[in-house]
Design an enzyme around this catalytic site. Structure first.
Site: not given
Ligand code: ATP
Length: 322
Positions: A132, A174, A75, A106, A130, A128, A14
């Protein structure tokens, strides 16, 4: 890393206000130390597609005050697979990138940890709205998001007071009620509903009724989206009291907007520190803030770990809105 190396930078997950300030800090600090900086567009999806651009000092001009991310974000399902990560690693090697900075939440840092195991030094920057993530006092974007939420709640309060009504404001988060707690406390909400410390509709109604008894004619209830829908809570309150609180879902309005000074400073510090860590050969770390100080924490130790829940602010908001 030698001073002639190439550092890649991407934003993922995000978007969060301050990501641009972090990119700017990475580019400018990197160039200051003699590195070439490669911007990877659209997060891991762009890394898999080889969507990269060389960045100069001027590439990050005039962005410190802008929300979103000039590198864009995405993503990527494909990147979560072994095949995808092998391809991503090959693309980094083919582009001559010998250090990577991942700016995101995360999930993005989980991806960074997986990619780092293939042998490329990676530093994560927590961003992020959040807030979190474990291992850092605060993430980039949180301060702007809570200020946006507070501004919106203040406006709704004007109407709530004028019409003597109860309003429910649903905010983002979330799994974590950090935005709800901070914005609720700052906006003087009567009740705050978060997943970490759920309260029943009966308890909310008790607080409402106590307020009415002492002459309050309006009330603000802040609900974190992860704790249930504002509309469902409104229906339960109506069933119990006959009052039908109006509901506002703030939604994506909390994600964009010009970053606050606090977020710009945090992003500038963490972005520059991420380059510093790569320079010191400290791959596999997240650049973080603890007690106001910049620290490096092993990415593996923080990803997938829920942030410790501090109930103090929630308790304080309850005391102050008695
Ligand atoms: P936000 O919490 O602000 O939405 P985020 O970084 O947590 O941000 P995610 O959609 O969870 O957002 O992760 C972004 C991208 O990181 C995913 O689309 C994926 O490509 C990669 N990713 C997430 N989890 C994993 C994982 N366990 N192993 C490998 N790649 C991952």
């Amino acid at each position: 890393m030698s001073a002639m190396g190439r550092i890649g930078v991407l934003t993922s997950g995000g978007d969060a206000p301050g990501m641009n300030a972090a990119i700017r800090a990475v580019v400018r600090t990197g160039i200051y130390y003699g590195y070439q900086i490669v911007g990877i567009r659209r997060g891991y999806a762009g890394l898999l597609a080889g969507d990269m651009i060389d960045m100069e000092l001027g590439s990050v001009a005039d962005i410190i005050h802008r929300g979103g991310t000039i590198l864009r974000t995405a993503r990527s399902e494909e990147f979560t697979t072994e095949v995808g990560q092998a391809q991503a690693y090959e693309n980094l090697v083919a582009a001559g990138i010998d250090g990577l900075i991942v700016i995101g939440g995360d999930g993005s840092l989980r991806g960074a940890a997986a990619l780092a195991q293939r042998g490329i030094p990676i530093v994560g920057v927590p961003a992020t709205i959040d807030n979190d993530m474990a291992g850092t006092d605060v993430t980039i974007g949180f301060d702007t998001a809570i200020n946006t939420a507070v501004t919106a709640i203040d406006r709704i309060r004007d109407t709530a007071t004028s019409h003597e009504r109860t309003y429910i404001i649903e905010v983002m988060g979330r799994l974590s009620g950090q935005i709800a707690i901070a914005a609720g406390l700052a906006a003087g909400a009567e009740s705050i509903v978060v997943p970490e410390a759920l309260i029943s509709s009966e308890q909310i109604c008790e607080r409402l009724q106590r307020g009415f008894q002492r002459g309050k004619r309006h009330s603000i209830i802040v609900v974190c989206e992860g704790a249930g829908s504002g509309y469902a809570i409104s229906e339960r309150i109506e069933a119990l009291t006959g009052l039908r609180p109006r509901v506002t879902v703030l939604g994506y309005i909390q994600r964009g907007g010009s970053p606050t000074a606090q977020d710009r400073i945090l992003a500038s510090r963490l972005g520059a520190y991420a380059v510093e860590l790569l320079r010191q050969g400290q791959g596999g770390y997240m650049a973080a803030l603890q007690g106001g100080q910049l620290v490096s924490v092993p990415i593996e130790q923080v990803v997938g770990r829920p942030r410790d829940f501090d109930s103090q602010l929630l308790l304080l908001s309850q005391i102050l809105s008695i």
